[in-house]
Design a protein around this motif. Structure first.
Motif, PDB file in Angstrom:
ATOM      1  N   ASN A  63       0.855  -1.177   0.000  1.00 52.37           N
ATOM      2  CA  ASN A  63       0.000   0.000   0.000  1.00 52.37           C
ATOM      3  C   ASN A  63       0.895   1.231   0.000  1.00 52.37           C
ATOM      4  OD1 ASN A  63      -1.810   2.055   0.444  1.00 52.37           O
ATOM      5  ND2 ASN A  63      -2.854   1.042   2.144  1.00 52.37           N
ATOM      6  N   THR A  64       0.835   1.994  -1.066  1.00 53.07           N
ATOM      7  CA  THR A  64       1.703   3.176  -1.178  1.00 53.07           C
ATOM      8  C   THR A  64       1.397   4.209  -0.104  1.00 53.07           C
ATOM      9  OG1 THR A  64       0.169   4.143  -2.788  1.00 53.07           O
ATOM     10  CG2 THR A  64       2.055   2.916  -3.656  1.00 53.07           C
ATOM     11  N   GLU A  65       0.178   4.205   0.392  1.00 54.37           N
ATOM     12  CA  GLU A  65      -0.227   5.182   1.406  1.00 54.37           C
ATOM     13  C   GLU A  65       0.467   4.946   2.748  1.00 54.37           C
ATOM     14  OE1 GLU A  65      -2.238   7.701   0.499  1.00 54.37           O
ATOM     15  OE2 GLU A  65      -2.320   6.817  -1.506  1.00 54.37           O
ATOM     16  N   THR A  66       0.832   3.702   3.034  1.00 52.64           N
ATOM     17  CA  THR A  66       1.415   3.383   4.335  1.00 52.64           C
ATOM     18  C   THR A  66       2.942   3.329   4.304  1.00 52.64           C
ATOM     19  OG1 THR A  66       1.234   1.001   3.930  1.00 52.64           O
ATOM     20  CG2 THR A  66      -0.628   2.080   5.041  1.00 52.64           C
ATOM     21  N   SER A 122       6.723   4.687   4.222  1.00 47.82           N
ATOM     22  CA  SER A 122       7.467   5.903   4.571  1.00 47.82           C
ATOM     23  C   SER A 122       8.177   6.388   3.312  1.00 47.82           C
ATOM     24  CB  SER A 122       8.486   5.598   5.669  1.00 47.82           C
ATOM     25  OG  SER A 122       9.515   4.766   5.155  1.00 47.82           O
ATOM     26  N   ASP A 123       8.718   7.591   3.357  1.00 49.59           N
ATOM     27  CA  ASP A 123       9.455   8.113   2.205  1.00 49.59           C
ATOM     28  C   ASP A 123      10.620   7.200   1.837  1.00 49.59           C
ATOM     29  OD1 ASP A 123       7.797  10.256   1.852  1.00 49.59           O
ATOM     30  OD2 ASP A 123       9.134  11.723   2.809  1.00 49.59           O
ATOM     31  N   ALA A 127       9.288   3.976   0.262  1.00 51.36           N
ATOM     32  CA  ALA A 127       8.795   4.269  -1.083  1.00 51.36           C
ATOM     33  C   ALA A 127       9.963   4.444  -2.053  1.00 51.36           C
ATOM     34  CB  ALA A 127       7.913   5.511  -1.069  1.00 51.36           C
ATOM     35  N   LYS A 141     -10.210  -1.775  -5.708  1.00 50.48           N
ATOM     36  CA  LYS A 141     -10.641  -2.196  -4.385  1.00 50.48           C
ATOM     37  C   LYS A 141     -11.169  -3.627  -4.413  1.00 50.48           C
ATOM     38  CE  LYS A 141     -11.762   2.452  -2.961  1.00 50.48           C
ATOM     39  NZ  LYS A 141     -12.821   3.411  -2.729  1.00 50.48           N
TER      40      LYS A 141
END
Length: 169
Positions: free
Chosen positions: A94-97, A99-100, A103, A160
């Motif tokens: 999940n890209t939202e979770t 960290s920099d 990522a 989804k």
């Protein structure tokens, strides 16, 4: 003695039945094909799909009979190497979770895997040119792209509800 002979004949009969999987796919209706495919083991299904893919590629490229075996072995080897390289990148995150830093690492990893895929494609393109002409190698890679696009059309577009997200590094 009769029971043993009868048992051997039954086992032999099952063995013959298990080996008679040469179906006339063109004469079957879609419902019959689906039923046959659903009754296959995962290994048999994988092998069947591999044969279908190879036959389609060979027909599409119009490969000469004398080169079919050599090309098929080389193409199977190429596909297997591509799979191994792709398995180095896990697209399930999940890209939202992230960290920099995480990522950035994932992004770098995707570039590395993408470069390995490209290098492998170049390597096998050179090998294939020793079996088939350069124009057919180019046509092969074009047809792979078209097949990938067709497969992606059949996948659900709603991320989804999709069982797995499709990400190519």
């Amino acid at each position: 003695m009769k029971k043993i002979l009868f048992t051997i004949l039954i086992i032999y009969g099952f063995g013959l039945n298990a080996q008679s999987t040469d179906y006339d796919w063109k004469k079957m209706d879609p419902k019959q094909r689906k039923e046959v495919i659903n009754n296959l083991s995962p290994e048999e299904r994988k092998e069947l799909l591999r044969k279908f893919r190879n036959n389609m590629i060979i027909d599409n490229l119009d490969i000469e009979a004398k080169d079919k075996d050599k090309f098929t072995a080389l193409y199977d080897e190429y596909i297997e190497q591509q799979r191994k390289i792709k398995s180095e990148f896990n697209p399930h995150f999940n890209t939202e979770t992230l960290s920099d830093q995480e990522a950035r690492q994932k992004l770098e990893q995707s570039f590395e895997v993408g470069q390995k895929l490209l290098d492998n494609r170049r390597k096998y393109a050179e090998k294939m040119q020793q079996v088939i002409p350069c124009q057919k190698v180019l046509k092969l890679f074009q047809s792979e792209g078209m097949m990938r696009d067709k497969m992606n059309e059949r996948k659900p577009h709603d991320m989804k509800n999709a069982p797995r997200a499709q990400q190519n590094p």
